[in-house]
Write an enzyme that holds these catalytic residues in place. Structure first.
Site, short mmCIF file in Angstrom:
data_model
loop_
_atom_site.label_atom_id
_atom_site.label_comp_id
_atom_site.label_asym_id
_atom_site.label_seq_id
_atom_site.Cartn_x
_atom_site.Cartn_y
_atom_site.Cartn_z
N LYS A 1 0.83 -1.39 0.02
CA LYS A 1 -0.11 0.10 0.01
C LYS A 1 0.91 1.29 -0.06
O LYS A 1 0.42 2.15 -0.48
CB LYS A 1 -0.96 -0.13 1.16
CG LYS A 1 -1.93 -1.14 0.98
CD LYS A 1 -3.16 -1.07 2.12
CE LYS A 1 -4.19 -2.14 1.58
NZ LYS A 1 -5.15 -2.28 2.68
N GLU B 1 -2.12 6.57 8.14
CA GLU B 1 -2.93 7.39 7.30
C GLU B 1 -3.67 8.08 8.05
O GLU B 1 -4.33 7.77 9.05
CB GLU B 1 -3.80 6.36 6.43
CG GLU B 1 -3.61 6.80 5.04
CD GLU B 1 -4.41 5.51 4.03
OE1 GLU B 1 -3.79 5.04 3.18
OE2 GLU B 1 -5.42 5.43 4.72
N ARG C 1 -6.95 -7.66 -9.14
CA ARG C 1 -7.99 -8.78 -9.37
C ARG C 1 -9.29 -8.62 -9.60
O ARG C 1 -9.76 -7.39 -9.56
CB ARG C 1 -7.80 -9.79 -8.16
CG ARG C 1 -8.07 -9.05 -6.84
CD ARG C 1 -8.22 -10.04 -5.60
NE ARG C 1 -8.52 -8.94 -4.47
CZ ARG C 1 -9.60 -8.56 -4.19
NH1 ARG C 1 -10.69 -9.03 -4.66
NH2 ARG C 1 -9.43 -7.98 -2.84
#
Ligand code: ADP
Ligand code: ADP
Ligand code: MG
Length: 472
Positions: A115, A199, A291
């Site tokens: 990430k 974050e 995906r």
């Protein structure tokens, strides 16, 4: 085109991929652990191979799975979601053994699976990201300093996380101190990597994600957005396309950001770019899933594009079948994840034998299920056992259709999320298309329902009618 595809997954998504193969005239090969001997994907595929006694290990053994693909004469492999779908090594083993991996290049999977790397790539591409760390946290002390700079609340996240695990909100330094070791240990256990990062926490955001499709010839398109704000513990429960909470201008903007993100990393095949939308209408990139996604069905329903078939075509080197200007959507679609869980017991998994199953039907109803009457849901896997997707021309219509289809559906023997979703469909805020990722948490009263007797009687009546018909 490919002749035979190995489906490296189980459950409803394996069934979904087998169906696409069948429509394209491609043979399908299933794999199954002992616990899945009676699973639907095994019955539906053209061939099936046992991958051992351990319920999970076989589905995670890239070398053995690719060996089976080679031995069975497959020319491609579809990874589905979960398991090895975002594991770059599977893509590499496939490439070495001459099996086409139906997904992006290993390097792109690796980059987006991290990430931090994903965030940095997006920042470089000029895509707005949630303020946060530009690398992994080196120590608790560094975390405390950074959190003070970003401002509380902050999200502590596993760098390689997924499936809603390894994420903790910290409202104060005290909470950061108590969560830090916990998230690291969760990250090591679930993802094999102890790295974590920070974050800014976007308070009460909406989760908006963009479906993208890209081919090997430089064409990238989007199939509009999905609203996945109805979540419990950072895991999606209900997904909607398009989002009833966006204006057309916001929709155009987020679609173009999705395409820009995919282009920035040289993406190929189907992917999803996830964003958070804050109360001031700012979009922030959150992560990219490299995906097929659980909720791809709602996008298929409003656009008519078969995403799995497009994945297979693109992997075979064909160009995308559609230009952006040819993609349109109509009405609203809503997907309900039917989980074998008890919403009244904090969504505790509820495995066991399905004594009775009756699938809903009628206008605008699609079922993607891995269950049948008499099937025993094994305790080793994800609790999601079916997906109900409904469509209608307008927002009110899709809610009513969903309510009706949920009411039609009968699953006995295990507890499911069905009655809980019926409560959500009645809630005025949901009906007014006014909800965010805190909705489930803010409405604990929605779990206070009675699982009524009438439905039990109806199921018994259906079973009796079937038995009479069969002359049993
Ligand atoms: P989607 O965004 O497609 O809804 P989810 O985040 O719900 O995907 O994940 C789909 C499935 O894959 C779930 O069963 C989840 O537990 C599993 N999963 C997703 N990411 C990971 C991962 N990094 N490691 C292990 N399992 C994962
Ligand atoms: P996963 O890989 O497990 O899907 P995500 O990064 O996509 O993890 O986050 C999953 C969910 O957690 C999001 O849909 C959102 O509800 C919540 N979430 C994640 N990051 C933030 C954030 N910075 N602020 C608020 N909520 C967040
Ligand atoms: Mg996510």
């Amino acid at each position: 085109m490919f002749k035979k595809i190995l489906v490296a997954n189980r459950g409803e998504i394996a069934v979904r991929i087998v169906r696409a193969c069948s429509e394209m005239g491609i043979k399908s090969v299933a794999i199954y652990a002992d616990a899945d001997r009676h699973a639907l994907h095994v019955k539906k595929a053209d061939e099936a191979y046992n991958i051992g006694a351990d319920p999970v290990a076989g589905y995670l053994n890239a070398h053995n799975i690719v060996n089976i693909a080679v031995a069975a004469g497959c020319d491609a492999l579809h990874p589905g979601y979960g398991f090895l779908s975002e594991n770059p090594e599977l893509a590499e083993v496939c490439a070495r053994r001459g099996i086409k991996f139906i997904g992006p290049e290993a390097d792109v999977i690796r980059q987006m699976g991290d990430k931090i790397q994903a965030r940095n790539a997006m920042i470089n591409a000029g895509i707005p990201c949630v303020p946060g760390s530009d690398g992994n946290l080196e120590s608790l002390e560094a975390a405390v300093v950074l959190a003070k700079k970003i401002g509380y609340p902050v999200m502590l996240k596993a760098t390689n996380g997924g499936g809603g695990r390894g994420i903790r909100r910290c409202d104060s330094e005290k909470e950061l101190l108590s969560n830090y070791d916990r998230v690291i240990s969760e990250a090591s256990k679930a993802f094999g990597k102890p790295e974590v990062f920070l974050e800014k926490c976007v308070v009460h955001p909406r989760h908006i994600e963009v479906q993208v499709l890209a081919d090997a010839h430089g064409n990238v398109i989007h199939l509009f957005e999905r609203d996945c704000s109805i979540q419990r513990r950072n895991q999606k429960l209900i997904e909607i396309a398009p989002s009833p909470q966006l204006t057309q201008a916001q929709r155009d903007y987020i679609g173009s950001l999705g395409v820009k993100a995919a282009k920035a990393v040289g993406y190929e095949n189907a992917g999803t770019v996830e964003f958070l939308l804050d109360s001031d209408n700012n979009f922030y990139f959150m992560e990219m899933n490299t995906r097929l996604q659980v909720e791809h069905t709602v996008t298929e329903t409003i656009t008519g594009v078969d995403i799995v078939q497009q994945q297979i075509r693109v992997a075979a080197g064909l160009p995308l079948q559609y230009k952006q200007s040819e993609i349109a959507f109509r009405g609203f679609a809503m997907e309900y994840r039917i989980n074998a869980e008890d919403p009244q017991k904090d969504f505790l998994p509820s495995f066991g034998k399905i004594t009775r199953y009756y699938a809903p039907g009628g206008p605008g109803v699609r079922m993607d299920a891995a269950i049948y009457s008499g099937y025993v849901i094994p305790p080793y896997y994800d609790s999601m056992c079916a997906k109900l997707t409904v469509w209608a021309l307008d927002w009110e219509g899709v809610i009513e259709r969903g309510r009706r289809a949920l009411n039609d559906m009968v699953v006995y023997g295990v507890k499911t999320t069905i009655p809980y979703y019926q409560q959500i469909m009645l809630h005025p805020d949901f009906r007014a298309a006014n909800f965010n990722t805190s909705f489930v948490e803010q409405h604990p009263e929605l779990t206070e329902y009675d699982v009524g007797l009438p439905k039990e009687l109806m199921a018994a009546a259906i079973a009796a009618a079937i038995a009479a018909h069969e002359g049993i």
